[in-house]
Write an enzyme that holds these catalytic residues in place. Structure first.
Site, PDB file in Angstrom:
ATOM      1  N   HIS A  54      49.593  41.657  -3.711  1.00  0.00           N
ATOM      2  CA  HIS A  54      48.199  42.572  -3.785  1.00  0.00           C
ATOM      3  C   HIS A  54      48.772  44.198  -3.650  1.00  0.00           C
ATOM      4  O   HIS A  54      49.295  44.745  -2.697  1.00  0.00           O
ATOM      5  CB  HIS A  54      47.734  42.429  -2.419  1.00  0.00           C
ATOM      6  CG  HIS A  54      46.978  41.167  -2.459  1.00  0.00           C
ATOM      7  ND1 HIS A  54      45.652  41.227  -3.125  1.00  0.00           N
ATOM      8  CD2 HIS A  54      47.218  39.993  -2.055  1.00  0.00           C
ATOM      9  CE1 HIS A  54      45.121  39.889  -2.811  1.00  0.00           C
ATOM     10  NE2 HIS A  54      45.856  38.987  -2.454  1.00  0.00           N
ATOM     11  N   GLU A  70      47.298  46.851  -3.545  1.00  0.00           N
ATOM     12  CA  GLU A  70      46.372  47.687  -2.978  1.00  0.00           C
ATOM     13  C   GLU A  70      46.908  48.135  -1.472  1.00  0.00           C
ATOM     14  O   GLU A  70      46.280  49.011  -0.800  1.00  0.00           O
ATOM     15  CB  GLU A  70      44.953  47.209  -3.048  1.00  0.00           C
ATOM     16  CG  GLU A  70      44.905  45.916  -2.218  1.00  0.00           C
ATOM     17  CD  GLU A  70      44.868  44.617  -3.004  1.00  0.00           C
ATOM     18  OE1 GLU A  70      45.778  44.621  -3.829  1.00  0.00           O
ATOM     19  OE2 GLU A  70      44.163  43.704  -2.656  1.00  0.00           O
ATOM     20  N   CYS A 123      45.686  39.061  -8.079  1.00  0.00           N
ATOM     21  CA  CYS A 123      45.680  37.767  -7.443  1.00  0.00           C
ATOM     22  C   CYS A 123      44.812  36.850  -8.032  1.00  0.00           C
ATOM     23  O   CYS A 123      45.194  36.451  -9.358  1.00  0.00           O
ATOM     24  CB  CYS A 123      45.537  37.795  -6.064  1.00  0.00           C
ATOM     25  SG  CYS A 123      46.150  36.647  -4.948  1.00  0.00           S
TER      26      CYS A 123
HETATM   27  N1  GLN Z   1      42.531  31.801  -4.103  1.00  0.00           N
HETATM   28  C1  GLN Z   1      43.677  32.059  -4.849  1.00  0.00           C
HETATM   29  C2  GLN Z   1      45.024  31.399  -4.234  1.00  0.00           C
HETATM   30  O1  GLN Z   1      44.836  30.833  -2.987  1.00  0.00           O
HETATM   31  C3  GLN Z   1      43.794  33.709  -4.859  1.00  0.00           C
HETATM   32  C4  GLN Z   1      43.747  34.356  -3.517  1.00  0.00           C
HETATM   33  C5  GLN Z   1      43.457  35.776  -3.476  1.00  0.00           C
HETATM   34  O2  GLN Z   1      42.979  36.418  -4.500  1.00  0.00           O
HETATM   35  N2  GLN Z   1      44.150  36.435  -2.539  1.00  0.00           N
HETATM   36  O3  GLN Z   1      46.134  31.375  -5.160  1.00  0.00           O
END
Ligand code: GLN
Length: 530
Positions: free
Chosen positions: A501, A503, A376
């Site tokens: 994600h 995970e 992310c």
């Molecule tokens: N802050 C980034 C976004 O909103 C990444 C978010 C995250 O890592 N969950 O796109």
């Protein structure tokens, strides 16, 4: 339909989620279909707007609810997929009732905690009726908290309204060790059970969290003062792995007691293969060090699912041990610490702080060919790093960190720009991605179509994809042919970063290919080093 209520006493953080999920696992191994519900007493509608320092990781369900990290524990123990129905908060319950009131649906009546809030809570206890055999309901917080009262009251009513053999209550308490007296103390447990009885709930089983073994005479005492049979007083001693807890409870006949109490006999022959799997011994002493470079390095709970995913991949490979190091992206000694690692992982995150450290960790991994996984925000930082250092775009950035950057390589989608409410409005939950053949992603997933969970507002700007390709930094996964989901570096043994994600997808016996890929690459890197 059977229901088990889990409450907790004395202090928070005793592991109600893990204990409840362990019980769920045992019932599953007896052949029953089990689901679990978390009830959180706070007023936030969900934890999505909370800082990880407050609440640890925000878990994301398949259908895009932002939830308590206990849902991750449920998924990992029970090998299931959670949805919005698995998670409730006081705020969410009140919001539903208040919206109904605003629509005039209470016909001029006064809307009250009892019965309107408690009825709404009781309705939510029953969402899995006819879908599973047993629902385990975890009431968050500690008994005695003002906040938790509507949930406890709803539980009391629910128990009253159901046949004795269909519902039971388990109370998790803490038995502290007093250093001066060299003794374990049962008094807090007695007080906690009294508090529970004051609000009308009589526990059928008491599970005691402890550092040391609880003797029969102590169990006797708890049994006598708390009015439960001695065999319903259970020790939950700190274990070397949380995945050993189901067996520890089974060895004390917890499942037998619960089945008897609920008038069940066990649907199938008890299956112990999961126990065998999670306690397999290592065949090696080789250790790989994996550095997780984040903003919340002091708070492991902020990276709970990443931590578990790495452990799960470790557990799956008998020929390697994994040591995870949480390193702050603002650590002055970052690069020196990175030199000790056989793999680097940059996780997700929000906001400006810590970004530059993450970018330098990525540069280090790229240039030194250290196995790397970005998740992310970690992927977004890879794109920024590549833009600055491979394409020479000075001051390239994400518009999240620098609104006026000349090269917005990470940008918000148009549809996100008009959003005013922060809660629940990110790109959340499951989205499909198509994977490019001949990529590392394809090799790992062994598939050209995947579904993974998301939680972000910003995206890689597609405008730069072609330029990146020319310097060996390429997109290997797309959502609907346009949104980049995965990036890789061709001339690198293992460099992959993903917008989603992974995970949230790892379970014991089913490790996630990206995490197992990273651990394996770290193993190869270690061999080359030696
Ligand atoms: N802050 C980034 C976004 O909103 C990444 C978010 C995250 O890592 N969950 O796109």
């Amino acid at each position: 339909m059977k229901y088990i209520f889990m409450t907790g006493g004395v202090v928070s953080s005793l592991g109600k989620g893990i204990t409840g999920a362990s019980i769920g696992k045992l019932l599953q191994l007896h052949g029953y279909k089990v689901n679990m519900i978390k009830m959180d007493p706070y007023i936030n509608v969900d934890p999505g707007t909370m800082n990880p320092f407050q609440h640890g990781e925000v878990y994301v369900t398949a259908d895009g609810a932002e939830a308590d990290l206990d849902l991750g524990t449920y998924e990992r123990f029970l090998d299931m997929v959670t949805t919005r129905e698995n998670t409730n908060t006081a705020g969410y319950v009140y919001q539903t009732v208040i919206n109904r009131e605003r629509r005039g649906e209470y016909n001029g009546g006064t809307v009250q905690v009892i019965p309107h809030i408690t009825d709404e809570i009781k309705k939510r206890f029953k969402v899995f009726d006819n879908k599973v055999d047993i629902t385990i309901i975890e009431i968050g917080g500690t008994i005695g908290d003002i906040e938790g009262l509507p949930f406890i009251e709803a539980t009391r009513q629910f128990i009253l309204e159901h046949k004795r053999e269909d519902v039971m209550s388990i109370h998790l308490t803490f038995v502290p060790y007093i250093e001066g007296a060299k003794e374990l103390k049962t008094k807090p447990t007695q007080h906690s059970v009294n508090k529970l009885r004051e609000v009308g709930i009589i526990p059928d089983m008491i599970i005691c969290r402890t550092q040391y073994p609880i003797t029969d005479s102590m169990k006797n005492k708890i049994s006598l003062f708390c009015n439960v049979p001695q065999k319903a007083v259970v020790e939950a001693r700190t274990a070397s792995s949380i995945y050993h807890i189901p067996e520890a409870l089974h060895n004390q006949n917890v499942d037998e007691f619960i089945l008897n109490r609920l008038n069940l006999t066990g649907k199938t022959k008890f299956d112990t293969s999961w126990f065998e799997y999670v306690k397999r011994e290592k065949k090696t002493n080789k250790v790989v060090n994996i550095g997780v470079i984040g903003k919340y390095a002091d708070l492991k709970d902020a990276y709970k699912s990443i931590d578990e995913s790495l452990k799960i991949s470790e557990m799956d490979d008998e020929n390697i041990k994994v040591k995870v190091h949480y390193i702050s992206s603002e650590d002055k000694d970052l690069i020196n610490k990175l030199k000790q690692m056989q793999a680097i992982l940059v996780p997700g995150g929000f906001g400006v702080r810590g970004i530059e450290g993450k970018i330098s960790a990525i540069k280090f991994a790229r240039e030194n060919k250290v196995p790397f996984l970005g998740i992310c925000l970690g992927m977004q930082c890879c794109v920024i790093e590549a833009a600055r250092n491979l394409l020479g775009l000075k001051n390239a950035n994400s518009t999240e960190t620098d609104k006026t950057t000349p090269y917005p390589v990470i940008e918000m989608l148009e549809e996100q720009k008009s959003i005013k409410y922060l809660g629940g409005t990110m790109r959340l939950g499951n989205y499909e991605a198509d994977i490019v053949k001949d990529s590392l992603a394809y090799k790992l997933y062994k598939s050209d179509k995947i579904v993974e969970r998301h939680r972000h507002r910003y995206e890689m700007n597609p405008k730069y994809i072609e330029d990146f390709k020319k310097v060996g930094f390429y997109v290997s996964g797309y959502h609907k042919d346009i949104l980049p989901e995965i990036v890789e570096i061709k001339e690198h043994p293992f460099f992959i970063a993903v917008q989603f994600h992974p995970e949230f997808g790892a379970r014991p016996t089913k490790p996630h290919p990206l995490f197992s890929g990273l651990v394996n690459a770290a193993k190869n890197y270690l061999e080359k080093q030696n």
